[in-house]
Motif scaffolding. Structure first.
Motif, short mmCIF file in Angstrom:
data_model
loop_
_atom_site.label_atom_id
_atom_site.label_comp_id
_atom_site.label_asym_id
_atom_site.label_seq_id
_atom_site.Cartn_x
_atom_site.Cartn_y
_atom_site.Cartn_z
N LYS A 11 0.85 -1.20 0.00
CA LYS A 11 0.00 0.00 0.00
C LYS A 11 0.88 1.25 0.00
O LYS A 11 0.61 2.20 -0.72
N GLY A 12 1.93 1.23 0.81
CA GLY A 12 2.83 2.37 0.86
C GLY A 12 3.50 2.63 -0.47
O GLY A 12 3.66 3.78 -0.89
N MET A 13 3.87 1.58 -1.19
CA MET A 13 4.51 1.75 -2.49
C MET A 13 3.51 2.26 -3.52
O MET A 13 3.84 3.08 -4.38
N LYS A 46 -5.89 6.19 -2.52
CA LYS A 46 -5.81 5.65 -1.17
C LYS A 46 -6.77 4.47 -0.99
O LYS A 46 -6.44 3.47 -0.36
N LEU A 47 -7.97 4.59 -1.55
CA LEU A 47 -8.95 3.52 -1.46
C LEU A 47 -8.44 2.28 -2.18
O LEU A 47 -8.52 1.17 -1.65
N ILE A 48 -7.92 2.46 -3.39
CA ILE A 48 -7.37 1.33 -4.14
C ILE A 48 -6.19 0.73 -3.38
O ILE A 48 -6.02 -0.49 -3.33
N GLY A 49 -5.37 1.58 -2.76
CA GLY A 49 -4.25 1.10 -1.96
C GLY A 49 -4.70 0.26 -0.78
O GLY A 49 -4.09 -0.76 -0.46
N THR A 50 -5.78 0.67 -0.14
CA THR A 50 -6.32 -0.10 0.99
C THR A 50 -6.85 -1.45 0.53
O THR A 50 -6.63 -2.47 1.18
N ILE A 51 -7.55 -1.46 -0.61
CA ILE A 51 -8.05 -2.72 -1.16
C ILE A 51 -6.88 -3.62 -1.54
O ILE A 51 -6.88 -4.82 -1.27
N LEU A 52 -5.86 -3.03 -2.15
CA LEU A 52 -4.65 -3.79 -2.51
C LEU A 52 -3.98 -4.35 -1.26
O LEU A 52 -3.58 -5.52 -1.24
N GLN A 53 -3.90 -3.54 -0.22
CA GLN A 53 -3.29 -4.00 1.03
C GLN A 53 -4.06 -5.18 1.60
O GLN A 53 -3.48 -6.19 2.01
N PHE A 54 -5.38 -5.07 1.63
CA PHE A 54 -6.22 -6.15 2.16
C PHE A 54 -6.04 -7.43 1.35
O PHE A 54 -5.88 -8.52 1.91
N GLY A 55 -6.05 -7.31 0.04
CA GLY A 55 -5.91 -8.49 -0.82
C GLY A 55 -4.56 -9.16 -0.67
O GLY A 55 -4.47 -10.39 -0.53
N ILE A 56 -3.50 -8.36 -0.69
CA ILE A 56 -2.15 -8.93 -0.56
C ILE A 56 -1.97 -9.55 0.82
O ILE A 56 -1.38 -10.63 0.95
N THR A 57 -2.48 -8.90 1.84
CA THR A 57 -2.38 -9.46 3.20
C THR A 57 -3.04 -10.83 3.26
O THR A 57 -2.47 -11.78 3.81
N ASN A 58 -4.24 -10.96 2.69
CA ASN A 58 -4.93 -12.25 2.72
C ASN A 58 -4.20 -13.31 1.92
O ASN A 58 -4.06 -14.45 2.36
N VAL A 59 -3.72 -12.96 0.74
CA VAL A 59 -3.03 -13.94 -0.11
C VAL A 59 -1.76 -14.42 0.58
O VAL A 59 -1.48 -15.63 0.63
N ILE A 60 -0.97 -13.51 1.13
CA ILE A 60 0.28 -13.87 1.78
C ILE A 60 0.00 -14.71 3.04
O ILE A 60 0.65 -15.73 3.27
N ALA A 61 -0.97 -14.30 3.84
CA ALA A 61 -1.28 -15.03 5.08
C ALA A 61 -1.78 -16.44 4.79
O ALA A 61 -1.44 -17.38 5.50
N GLN A 62 -2.56 -16.62 3.72
CA GLN A 62 -3.10 -17.94 3.41
C GLN A 62 -2.08 -18.85 2.74
O GLN A 62 -2.21 -20.07 2.80
N ASN A 63 -1.07 -18.28 2.11
CA ASN A 63 -0.08 -19.09 1.39
C ASN A 63 1.32 -18.90 1.98
O ASN A 63 2.31 -19.02 1.27
N SER A 64 1.40 -18.65 3.27
CA SER A 64 2.70 -18.34 3.87
C SER A 64 3.67 -19.52 3.80
O SER A 64 4.87 -19.32 3.62
#
Length: 129
Positions: free
Chosen positions: A73-75, A86-104
């Motif tokens: 999101k920061g990038m 900012k809204l798209i960044g928040t959505i991107l942050q949420f999506g990446i967080t979920n993908v990384i957490a589920q496939n860690s």
């Protein structure tokens, strides 16, 4: 007369047993009170968490996901004041967080293989005469 003597002995035995049970009950009560103190509850919870490898892996995966999502999101947003960005960044942050957490586990395995690939000792090939 033996029946009265037997009754007195039985009463004394029961009184001694009752006193011992009362003492044990008091000890158990104080143990319960001690275990319910916040410090001891916290110690117990930390001990349970640290002894469960599944839970530790989940925490590591979630932390990895949160960090990656926050960085992405920061990038993407940077110092932009644009609300849509900012809204798209928040959505991107949420999506990446979920993908990384589920496939860690897969990501950790991939990272280890990359590390081994780039930092392994170079094998020296010698020609046989």
């Amino acid at each position: 007369m033996t029946s009265t003597l037997e009754l007195k002995n039985a009463i004394q035995l029961l009184e001694a047993e009752q006193a011992e049970n009362g003492h044990l009950l008091k000890e158990q009560f104080f143990l319960v009170i001690e275990s319910l103190k916040p410090v001891n509850l916290l110690k117990s919870a930390i001990k349970d968490i640290s002894s469960s490898p599944y839970l530790v892996d989940n925490i590591v995966g979630t932390a990895m996901g949160l960090a990656t999502g926050y960085l992405s999101k920061g990038m993407f947003v940077g110092t932009s004041g644009n609300k849509i960005k900012k809204l798209i960044g928040t959505i991107l942050q949420f999506g990446i967080t979920n993908v990384i957490a589920q496939n860690s586990d897969s990501i950790k395995l991939f990272g280890r293989s990359l590390f081994q690939h780039f930092f392994r000792k170079k094998e020296i090939y010698t020609k046989k005469p």
